[in-house]
Design a protein around this motif. Structure first.
Motif, PDB file in Angstrom:
ATOM      1  N   ARG A   4       0.806  -1.268   0.003  1.00 49.66           N
ATOM      2  CA  ARG A   4       0.063   0.045   0.082  1.00 49.66           C
ATOM      3  C   ARG A   4       0.707   1.221  -0.037  1.00 49.66           C
ATOM      4  NH1 ARG A   4      -4.818  -1.262   4.388  1.00 49.66           N
ATOM      5  NH2 ARG A   4      -5.314  -3.324   3.731  1.00 49.66           N
ATOM      6  N   VAL A   5       1.981   1.322   0.752  1.00 51.43           N
ATOM      7  CA  VAL A   5       2.796   2.214   1.097  1.00 51.43           C
ATOM      8  C   VAL A   5       3.504   2.525  -0.370  1.00 51.43           C
ATOM      9  CG1 VAL A   5       4.789   3.398   1.868  1.00 51.43           C
ATOM     10  CG2 VAL A   5       3.162   2.208   3.279  1.00 51.43           C
ATOM     11  N   LEU A   6       4.014   1.278  -1.106  1.00 50.27           N
ATOM     12  CA  LEU A   6       4.461   1.550  -2.285  1.00 50.27           C
ATOM     13  C   LEU A   6       3.877   2.171  -3.283  1.00 50.27           C
ATOM     14  CD1 LEU A   6       7.016   0.986  -4.296  1.00 50.27           C
ATOM     15  CD2 LEU A   6       6.090  -1.293  -4.539  1.00 50.27           C
ATOM     16  N   VAL A   7       2.449   1.689  -3.478  1.00 52.62           N
ATOM     17  CA  VAL A   7       1.238   2.500  -4.384  1.00 52.62           C
ATOM     18  C   VAL A   7       1.188   3.940  -4.177  1.00 52.62           C
ATOM     19  CG1 VAL A   7      -1.047   2.176  -5.028  1.00 52.62           C
ATOM     20  CG2 VAL A   7       0.369   0.029  -4.969  1.00 52.62           C
ATOM     21  N   ALA A   8       1.219   4.140  -2.691  1.00 46.96           N
ATOM     22  CA  ALA A   8       1.012   5.596  -2.564  1.00 46.96           C
ATOM     23  C   ALA A   8       2.252   6.551  -3.119  1.00 46.96           C
ATOM     24  CB  ALA A   8       0.809   5.714  -1.248  1.00 46.96           C
ATOM     25  N   ILE A   9       3.446   5.870  -2.996  1.00 44.76           N
ATOM     26  CA  ILE A   9       4.539   6.794  -3.454  1.00 44.76           C
ATOM     27  C   ILE A   9       4.572   6.749  -4.779  1.00 44.76           C
ATOM     28  CG2 ILE A   9       7.088   6.544  -3.730  1.00 44.76           C
ATOM     29  CD1 ILE A   9       7.168   5.200  -0.938  1.00 44.76           C
ATOM     30  N   LEU A  10       4.309   5.739  -5.541  1.00 47.99           N
ATOM     31  CA  LEU A  10       4.434   5.902  -6.965  1.00 47.99           C
ATOM     32  C   LEU A  10       3.256   6.631  -7.492  1.00 47.99           C
ATOM     33  CD1 LEU A  10       4.841   1.995  -7.890  1.00 47.99           C
ATOM     34  CD2 LEU A  10       6.754   3.750  -7.794  1.00 47.99           C
ATOM     35  N   LEU A  11       2.094   6.449  -7.040  1.00 50.28           N
ATOM     36  CA  LEU A  11       0.984   7.307  -7.643  1.00 50.28           C
ATOM     37  C   LEU A  11       1.334   8.996  -7.303  1.00 50.28           C
ATOM     38  CD1 LEU A  11      -2.426   5.132  -6.845  1.00 50.28           C
ATOM     39  CD2 LEU A  11      -0.858   5.657  -9.074  1.00 50.28           C
ATOM     40  N   GLY A  12       1.532   9.202  -6.023  1.00 53.35           N
ATOM     41  CA  GLY A  12       2.027  10.577  -5.582  1.00 53.35           C
ATOM     42  C   GLY A  12       3.025  11.006  -6.693  1.00 53.35           C
ATOM     43  N   ALA A  13       4.222  10.248  -6.847  1.00 48.28           N
ATOM     44  CA  ALA A  13       5.047  10.787  -7.861  1.00 48.28           C
ATOM     45  C   ALA A  13       4.763  10.963  -9.283  1.00 48.28           C
ATOM     46  CB  ALA A  13       6.269   9.709  -8.094  1.00 48.28           C
ATOM     47  N   ALA A  14       3.653  10.020  -9.720  1.00 55.87           N
ATOM     48  CA  ALA A  14       3.012  10.239 -11.028  1.00 55.87           C
ATOM     49  C   ALA A  14       2.410  11.703 -11.085  1.00 55.87           C
ATOM     50  CB  ALA A  14       2.324   9.417 -11.444  1.00 55.87           C
ATOM     51  N   ILE A  15       1.645  11.860 -10.102  1.00 47.39           N
ATOM     52  CA  ILE A  15       0.942  13.218  -9.901  1.00 47.39           C
ATOM     53  C   ILE A  15       1.925  14.412  -9.784  1.00 47.39           C
ATOM     54  CG2 ILE A  15      -0.600  14.498  -8.571  1.00 47.39           C
ATOM     55  CD1 ILE A  15      -1.941  12.142  -7.458  1.00 47.39           C
ATOM     56  N   GLY A  16       3.176  14.399  -9.015  1.00 46.65           N
ATOM     57  CA  GLY A  16       3.898  15.339  -8.942  1.00 46.65           C
ATOM     58  C   GLY A  16       4.925  15.430 -10.110  1.00 46.65           C
ATOM     59  N   LEU A  17       4.981  14.676 -11.052  1.00 43.84           N
ATOM     60  CA  LEU A  17       5.895  14.650 -12.194  1.00 43.84           C
ATOM     61  C   LEU A  17       5.297  15.646 -13.110  1.00 43.84           C
ATOM     62  CD1 LEU A  17       8.400  13.529 -13.691  1.00 43.84           C
ATOM     63  CD2 LEU A  17       6.625  11.662 -14.837  1.00 43.84           C
ATOM     64  N   GLU A  18       4.065  15.774 -13.438  1.00 40.83           N
ATOM     65  CA  GLU A  18       3.066  16.617 -14.431  1.00 40.83           C
ATOM     66  C   GLU A  18       3.745  18.111 -13.553  1.00 40.83           C
ATOM     67  OE1 GLU A  18       0.368  19.618 -15.211  1.00 40.83           O
ATOM     68  OE2 GLU A  18       0.402  18.673 -13.399  1.00 40.83           O
ATOM     69  N   ARG A  19       3.597  18.343 -12.338  1.00 42.26           N
ATOM     70  CA  ARG A  19       3.767  19.654 -11.629  1.00 42.26           C
ATOM     71  C   ARG A  19       5.271  19.900 -11.803  1.00 42.26           C
ATOM     72  NH1 ARG A  19       0.269  22.937 -11.150  1.00 42.26           N
ATOM     73  NH2 ARG A  19      -0.125  21.932 -13.133  1.00 42.26           N
ATOM     74  N   GLN A  20       6.290  19.075 -11.768  1.00 39.22           N
ATOM     75  CA  GLN A  20       7.749  19.486 -11.798  1.00 39.22           C
ATOM     76  C   GLN A  20       8.130  19.864 -13.108  1.00 39.22           C
ATOM     77  OE1 GLN A  20      10.232  16.990  -9.487  1.00 39.22           O
ATOM     78  NE2 GLN A  20      11.877  17.568 -10.489  1.00 39.22           N
ATOM     79  N   TRP A  21       7.365  19.049 -14.085  1.00 41.07           N
ATOM     80  CA  TRP A  21       7.649  19.431 -15.638  1.00 41.07           C
ATOM     81  C   TRP A  21       7.293  20.745 -15.993  1.00 41.07           C
ATOM     82  CZ3 TRP A  21      10.335  16.780 -19.004  1.00 41.07           C
ATOM     83  CH2 TRP A  21      10.128  17.093 -20.545  1.00 41.07           C
TER      84      TRP A  21
END
Length: 246
Positions: free
Chosen positions: A14-31
């Motif tokens: 569950r924690v791993l999924v939270a990290i991956l999905l949060g990173a996917a959301i943040g990738l667009e913001r950082q781009w």
């Protein structure tokens, strides 16, 4: 008391999924060179997941109340979101980024509670909203001709934020970066961000987020592009207006 191995594996996933999905959301913001990017959204997501796990598994007895923990996440993330909202004269910046942080916390809470499919659907909807609805928003602004005054939308032509892009080789990155910083060091501009990204064939892409004191003041940017283009190690350089409501 430590959980059994099966439960520990489930919670870790569950924690791993939270990290991956949060990173996917943040990738667009950082781009898009926003203040809260990949790591921030990933941390918000995993933090929300951990709090939900603590409320659901870590606390036993009559004091266990997972819904109360989730409610505190909803209100507590507002303080973090407020940190990325900035007021610049009549313009308000960072609203979309703050809302994205709030949504990242919701994704983490879903992942922490075991609703992994719903967390994936929610993360997909968030990324799609920040990307697919952007051209629609610009089209509406262009055809309604609204100007920003407080919370009103801003026409793209009156934007005071710009992105300056310079492409060079990886060996010349430091020298070209200094040249870029010197070119935008003008009284009418404020450097808000500087991002360096790897490109193709050992190239490096430098992206500078710049704010102009007066709307439409682009003469200095054009001059900066001309000066930077004279360097033999610069492959290309350009600038374009950036969104101000993110």
């Amino acid at each position: 008391m430590d959980p059994n191995p099966a439960l520990l594996l489930d919670l870790s996933f569950r924690v791993l999924v939270a990290i991956l999905l949060g990173a996917a959301i943040g990738l667009e913001r950082q781009w898009r060179l926003r203040s809260a990017g990949l790591r921030t959204n990933a941390l918000v997501s995993v933090g929300a997941a951990l709090f939900v796990i603590v409320g659901a598994v870590g606390i036993e007895g009559s004091n266990a109340d997972p819904t109360r923990v989730a409610a505190q996440i909803v209100s507590g993330i507002g303080f973090l979101g407020a940190g990325v909202i900035l007021r610049d004269g009549l313009n308000i910046r960072g609203l979309t980024t703050a809302a994205t942080l709030w949504c990242a916390a919701a994704i983490g809470a879903l992942a922490g509670s075991g609703m992994l499919l719903m967390a994936l659907i929610g993360a997909t909807a968030i990324v799609a909203t920040n990307t697919l609805l952007r051209p629609i928003s610009r089209w509406v602004n262009l055809h309604t001709g609204q100007k920003k005054a407080g919370t009103l939308e801003l026409d793209d032509d009156s934007s005071t934020d710009y992105v300056l892009e310079v492409v060079t080789t990886d060996k010349s990155e430091q020298r070209v970066r200094a040249l870029l910083l010197q070119a935008v060091d003008r009284p009418e501009y404020t450097l808000r961000s500087l991002d360096i990204r790897p490109g193709k064939s050992s190239q490096m892409k430098l992206l500078a987020g710049v704010s102009a004191t007066h709307s439409g003041d682009t003469d200095g940017l054009q001059l900066a592009v001309q000066r930077i283009s004279l360097d033999p190690k610069v492959t290309s350089s350009r600038w374009w207006p950036a969104d101000t409501d993110d």
